[in-house]
Every structure is written in C-alpha cells, then in structure tokens.
Design a protein around this motif. Structure first.
Motif, PDB file in Angstrom:
ATOM      1  N   PRO A 145       4.860  10.976   9.276  1.00  0.00           N
ATOM      2  CA  PRO A 145       3.967  10.188   9.371  1.00  0.00           C
ATOM      3  C   PRO A 145       4.793   9.219  10.418  1.00  0.00           C
ATOM      4  CG  PRO A 145       5.873  10.076   7.474  1.00  0.00           C
ATOM      5  CD  PRO A 145       6.120  10.998   8.764  1.00  0.00           C
ATOM      6  N   LYS A 146       5.378   9.113  10.793  1.00  0.00           N
ATOM      7  CA  LYS A 146       5.776   8.238  11.877  1.00  0.00           C
ATOM      8  C   LYS A 146       4.979   8.950  13.787  1.00  0.00           C
ATOM      9  CE  LYS A 146      10.366   7.106  11.855  1.00  0.00           C
ATOM     10  NZ  LYS A 146      11.797   6.800  11.633  1.00  0.00           N
ATOM     11  N   ALA A 147       4.783  10.113  13.008  1.00  0.00           N
ATOM     12  CA  ALA A 147       3.273  11.048  14.599  1.00  0.00           C
ATOM     13  C   ALA A 147       2.541  10.546  14.407  1.00  0.00           C
ATOM     14  CB  ALA A 147       3.827  12.718  14.341  1.00  0.00           C
ATOM     15  N   PHE A 148       1.714  10.389  12.917  1.00  0.00           N
ATOM     16  CA  PHE A 148       0.822   9.827  12.622  1.00  0.00           C
ATOM     17  C   PHE A 148      -0.059   8.535  13.200  1.00  0.00           C
ATOM     18  CE2 PHE A 148      -2.161   7.790   9.206  1.00  0.00           C
ATOM     19  CZ  PHE A 148      -3.791   8.976   9.276  1.00  0.00           C
ATOM     20  N   LEU A 149       0.965   7.905  12.460  1.00  0.00           N
ATOM     21  CA  LEU A 149       0.759   6.179  13.185  1.00  0.00           C
ATOM     22  C   LEU A 149       1.088   6.255  14.620  1.00  0.00           C
ATOM     23  CD1 LEU A 149       3.413   4.526  10.491  1.00  0.00           C
ATOM     24  CD2 LEU A 149       0.967   4.528  10.763  1.00  0.00           C
ATOM     25  N   LYS A 150       1.486   7.039  15.499  1.00  0.00           N
ATOM     26  CA  LYS A 150       1.736   7.021  16.542  1.00  0.00           C
ATOM     27  C   LYS A 150       0.605   7.428  16.919  1.00  0.00           C
ATOM     28  CE  LYS A 150       4.772   8.237  20.449  1.00  0.00           C
ATOM     29  NZ  LYS A 150       5.513   8.808  21.006  1.00  0.00           N
TER      30      LYS A 150
ATOM     31  N   GLU B  95      -7.854   5.141   5.609  1.00  0.00           N
ATOM     32  CA  GLU B  95      -7.519   4.294   5.044  1.00  0.00           C
ATOM     33  C   GLU B  95      -6.694   3.565   6.190  1.00  0.00           C
ATOM     34  OE1 GLU B  95      -6.657   1.431   1.029  1.00  0.00           O
ATOM     35  OE2 GLU B  95      -5.941   3.110   1.918  1.00  0.00           O
ATOM     36  N   MET B  96      -5.976   4.075   6.961  1.00  0.00           N
ATOM     37  CA  MET B  96      -4.783   3.186   7.434  1.00  0.00           C
ATOM     38  C   MET B  96      -5.528   2.586   8.743  1.00  0.00           C
ATOM     39  SD  MET B  96      -2.166   3.844   5.857  1.00  0.00           S
ATOM     40  CE  MET B  96      -1.114   3.391   7.308  1.00  0.00           C
ATOM     41  N   PRO B  97      -6.763   3.130   9.334  1.00  0.00           N
ATOM     42  CA  PRO B  97      -7.535   1.780  10.959  1.00  0.00           C
ATOM     43  C   PRO B  97      -7.267   0.918  10.088  1.00  0.00           C
ATOM     44  CG  PRO B  97      -7.945   4.701  10.902  1.00  0.00           C
ATOM     45  CD  PRO B  97      -7.421   4.675   9.592  1.00  0.00           C
ATOM     46  N   ALA B  98      -7.896   0.846   8.424  1.00  0.00           N
ATOM     47  CA  ALA B  98      -8.917  -0.781   8.812  1.00  0.00           C
ATOM     48  C   ALA B  98      -7.461  -1.540   7.785  1.00  0.00           C
ATOM     49  CB  ALA B  98      -9.355   0.220   7.298  1.00  0.00           C
ATOM     50  N   LEU B  99      -6.148  -0.891   7.408  1.00  0.00           N
ATOM     51  CA  LEU B  99      -5.310  -1.589   6.834  1.00  0.00           C
ATOM     52  C   LEU B  99      -4.582  -1.805   8.645  1.00  0.00           C
ATOM     53  CD1 LEU B  99      -3.679   0.694   4.348  1.00  0.00           C
ATOM     54  CD2 LEU B  99      -3.992  -2.014   4.734  1.00  0.00           C
ATOM     55  N   ASN B 100      -3.861  -1.014   9.292  1.00  0.00           N
ATOM     56  CA  ASN B 100      -3.788  -1.528  10.704  1.00  0.00           C
ATOM     57  C   ASN B 100      -4.368  -2.421  11.074  1.00  0.00           C
ATOM     58  OD1 ASN B 100      -1.732  -1.324  12.762  1.00  0.00           O
ATOM     59  ND2 ASN B 100      -3.965  -1.157  14.282  1.00  0.00           N
TER      60      ASN B 100
ATOM     61  N   ASN C 224       1.317  -0.970  -0.045  1.00  0.00           N
ATOM     62  CA  ASN C 224      -0.328   0.176   0.193  1.00  0.00           C
ATOM     63  C   ASN C 224       0.921   1.533   0.086  1.00  0.00           C
ATOM     64  OD1 ASN C 224      -1.489   2.685   1.796  1.00  0.00           O
ATOM     65  ND2 ASN C 224      -3.141   1.418   0.890  1.00  0.00           N
ATOM     66  N   LEU C 225       0.328   2.120  -0.944  1.00  0.00           N
ATOM     67  CA  LEU C 225       1.217   3.322  -1.299  1.00  0.00           C
ATOM     68  C   LEU C 225       0.202   4.624  -0.030  1.00  0.00           C
ATOM     69  CD1 LEU C 225       3.078   3.913  -4.351  1.00  0.00           C
ATOM     70  CD2 LEU C 225       3.935   2.528  -2.293  1.00  0.00           C
ATOM     71  N   TRP C 226       1.171   5.269   0.742  1.00  0.00           N
ATOM     72  CA  TRP C 226       0.388   6.531   1.486  1.00  0.00           C
ATOM     73  C   TRP C 226       0.767   7.295   1.523  1.00  0.00           C
ATOM     74  CZ3 TRP C 226       0.993   8.027   6.870  1.00  0.00           C
ATOM     75  CH2 TRP C 226       2.183   7.241   7.371  1.00  0.00           C
ATOM     76  N   ALA C 227       0.494   9.070   2.058  1.00  0.00           N
ATOM     77  CA  ALA C 227       0.576   9.981   2.126  1.00  0.00           C
ATOM     78  C   ALA C 227       0.120  10.978   3.265  1.00  0.00           C
ATOM     79  CB  ALA C 227       1.339  10.765   1.150  1.00  0.00           C
ATOM     80  N   THR C 228       0.787  11.080   4.001  1.00  0.00           N
ATOM     81  CA  THR C 228       0.201  12.104   5.150  1.00  0.00           C
ATOM     82  C   THR C 228      -0.603  13.320   4.153  1.00  0.00           C
ATOM     83  OG1 THR C 228       1.732  13.643   5.451  1.00  0.00           O
ATOM     84  CG2 THR C 228       1.066  11.682   7.287  1.00  0.00           C
ATOM     85  N   TRP C 229      -0.526  13.943   3.203  1.00  0.00           N
ATOM     86  CA  TRP C 229      -0.885  15.111   2.224  1.00  0.00           C
ATOM     87  C   TRP C 229      -2.816  14.380   2.366  1.00  0.00           C
ATOM     88  CZ3 TRP C 229      -0.919  13.232  -2.142  1.00  0.00           C
ATOM     89  CH2 TRP C 229       0.409  12.003  -2.426  1.00  0.00           C
ATOM     90  N   CYS C 230      -2.380  13.500   1.858  1.00  0.00           N
ATOM     91  CA  CYS C 230      -3.887  12.071   1.217  1.00  0.00           C
ATOM     92  C   CYS C 230      -4.721  11.791   1.886  1.00  0.00           C
ATOM     93  CB  CYS C 230      -2.993  10.889   0.314  1.00  0.00           C
ATOM     94  SG  CYS C 230      -4.392   9.849  -0.256  1.00  0.00           S
TER      95      CYS C 230
ATOM     96  N   VAL D 249       1.789  -4.332   3.491  1.00  0.00           N
ATOM     97  CA  VAL D 249       3.349  -2.973   3.571  1.00  0.00           C
ATOM     98  C   VAL D 249       2.780  -1.808   3.505  1.00  0.00           C
ATOM     99  CG1 VAL D 249       5.986  -3.175   2.575  1.00  0.00           C
ATOM    100  CG2 VAL D 249       5.236  -5.338   3.175  1.00  0.00           C
ATOM    101  N   ALA D 250       3.101  -1.267   4.313  1.00  0.00           N
ATOM    102  CA  ALA D 250       2.813  -0.153   4.149  1.00  0.00           C
ATOM    103  C   ALA D 250       3.516   1.097   3.932  1.00  0.00           C
ATOM    104  CB  ALA D 250       1.376   0.845   5.264  1.00  0.00           C
ATOM    105  N   ILE D 251       3.918   1.774   2.400  1.00  0.00           N
ATOM    106  CA  ILE D 251       4.810   2.177   2.191  1.00  0.00           C
ATOM    107  C   ILE D 251       4.579   3.762   2.067  1.00  0.00           C
ATOM    108  CG2 ILE D 251       6.965   2.939   0.284  1.00  0.00           C
ATOM    109  CD1 ILE D 251       6.221   0.092  -0.294  1.00  0.00           C
ATOM    110  N   ASN D 252       4.818   4.516   3.431  1.00  0.00           N
ATOM    111  CA  ASN D 252       4.708   6.359   3.178  1.00  0.00           C
ATOM    112  C   ASN D 252       5.620   6.594   2.041  1.00  0.00           C
ATOM    113  OD1 ASN D 252       6.182   8.816   4.166  1.00  0.00           O
ATOM    114  ND2 ASN D 252       3.655   8.560   4.532  1.00  0.00           N
ATOM    115  N   ILE D 253       4.964   7.939   1.191  1.00  0.00           N
ATOM    116  CA  ILE D 253       5.683   8.431   0.052  1.00  0.00           C
ATOM    117  C   ILE D 253       6.215  10.033   0.455  1.00  0.00           C
ATOM    118  CG2 ILE D 253       5.894   6.343  -1.605  1.00  0.00           C
ATOM    119  CD1 ILE D 253       3.443   8.419  -2.855  1.00  0.00           C
ATOM    120  N   ASP D 254       5.816  10.791   1.964  1.00  0.00           N
ATOM    121  CA  ASP D 254       6.161  12.076   2.215  1.00  0.00           C
ATOM    122  C   ASP D 254       7.262  12.233   1.980  1.00  0.00           C
ATOM    123  OD1 ASP D 254       3.750  13.161   4.568  1.00  0.00           O
ATOM    124  OD2 ASP D 254       3.512  11.349   3.328  1.00  0.00           O
ATOM    125  N   THR D 255       7.592  13.228   0.644  1.00  0.00           N
ATOM    126  CA  THR D 255       9.173  13.526   0.606  1.00  0.00           C
ATOM    127  C   THR D 255       9.449  14.544   1.322  1.00  0.00           C
ATOM    128  OG1 THR D 255       8.073  15.263  -0.630  1.00  0.00           O
ATOM    129  CG2 THR D 255       8.357  12.696  -1.831  1.00  0.00           C
TER     130      THR D 255
END
Length: 228
Positions: A151-156, A120-125, A108-114, A139-145
C-alpha cells in the motif's frame, strides 16, 4: 302446570361462532396495540448517545446537499458515537480516532486488493488537498493484511502524497465498524464530527473531489469547527 314464560330459543351455532370470532379479533387488535406501544417505549428508552444530538441536527441540515456524486451517502438518523478505532501511522506509532477530537474527519477504509478503493484514492487525495487543515482531515486507513510495503508503494507510485498513511494489518477497524452496522463492504467511508459522532456513511466509492462533495463537506465542517 303450564309455564307462563315460554322457553327462549338456544343461540344458533353460526351466531355463537361469530361471537367467538369477534372476541378473538378484538383480542388480537388489543395485543398488537400493546406490542406496538412497547416498541415505541423501547425506542424512546434507547435514544442513542445524547452527546451526538448535534451531529443529527447537522446531518438533517446538510442532507439536501447529498446529491449528484455523493447521493449515495446515508445520513445519520440515530445519535451514534463511533468506537475509538485504533490503527498505526507510517512510523508504526499507535493512533486512535479520539486523536482527532475537535476536527471533522472522513474515515475511509481501503485496501490494494479492492479495485473500487484504488480508483477512489486519487479523489480522496484531491479532497485532502482542497479541504485538509486544522478543521478537517481525510483519515484513510489501509487494511491490507499482507505485504505492508504494497500500500505504501501504491500511494507513492500514484503521487498520492497528501494523504497521511495509516494502517491496520489486523483489519480490526473494519470489524469494529461492521459490528455497529457501518461497514458492509469496501470501500467504506464515515463522516464524523469533532465529538466522534456519525454525520453520514457511504458504502462504496464516491467522487470526493467533485463540486457536490466539496459543497457538502464544507457545510459539514464549518458548523463543527464553530462549536469547538
């Protein structure tokens, strides 16, 4: 002297035009048939990666389960081995898609700006909580540049602690998938078998922890696990 054979009347112009038109139409039909045949031969000459044939068989088998909350899945039709996507884990160590050989993976490709990604992230979790193990992983890959801590803070902050953190600040994983027509927007998810072959792809979010999704993914994981 009289000619015993009377002169034959010359063909009428209208009749001549019909004859010419008929010849042109016949030629066009023949030409179209030849082009169509060449297209078929070209398709037969490029059947895709033969090692991915089992993934196509699996895709067809589970296709009736792609309904309800996962009706947006596009099942694989042509054998396709994905590029060996490269990214990093939470410790900065390089990872590759091939590190998951032998396991079914939902990339899964995700970003905090999306916004749809964040929703969707809670469902993936939850999906990882229900099915994650030796045979399957999200395997959720964050692509924030920018701002790698965001993104770490978002997950936490969201309590999404079942998902391992993976990142690609260059967003090359998105370009790699886009290059093979498997990433048109965000989020993008690709279900991959243990050989790195596409089973199905979805552009956009899905309720991955729903009954529909769990049933489909269980059906995808068991045959793949049995083959390794």
């Amino acid at each position: 002297m009289t000619n015993p054979m009377p002169d034959q009347p010359a063909p009428r112009p209208a009749k001549r035009r019909l004859i010419v038109l008929g010849a042109v139409l016949v030629g066009a039909v023949i030409g179209f048939a030849a082009v169509s045949n060449m297209d078929r031969l070209r398709q037969q000459a490029a059947p895709g990666d033969p090692t991915c044939a089992p993934a196509i068989a699996l895709s067809k088998k589970i296709e009736p389960l792609a309904r309800g909350e996962v009706a947006g899945l596009t099942m694989a039709r042509t054998p396709l081995k994905l590029p060996d996507l490269a990214f990093r884990d939470a410790d900065g160590q390089e990872k590759k898609l091939s590190d998951w050989r032998g396991r079914t993976v939902l990339v899964n490709l995700w970003a905090t700006w999306c916004v749809p990604c964040r929703k969707e992230m809670p469902a993936l979790n939850n999906l990882e909580t229900k099915l994650g193990g030796p045979d399957f992983q999200v395997v959720a890959i964050n692509i924030d540049t920018r701002d790698a801590e965001k993104p770490k803070a978002f997950l936490k902050d969201g309590g999404l602690n079942r998902l391992d953190y993976f990142t690609d600040t260059s967003a090359k994983v998105f370009q790699d998938l886009k290059g093979i027509g498997r990433a048109l927007g965000m989020p993008t998810s690709v279900l991959i078998d243990g050989k790195g072959c596409e089973i199905a792809t979805i552009a956009g979010p899905a309720e991955w922890d729903s009954e529909d999704a769990i049933k489909l993914l269980k059906a995808a994981v068991k045959p793949a696990a049995a083959s390794f």
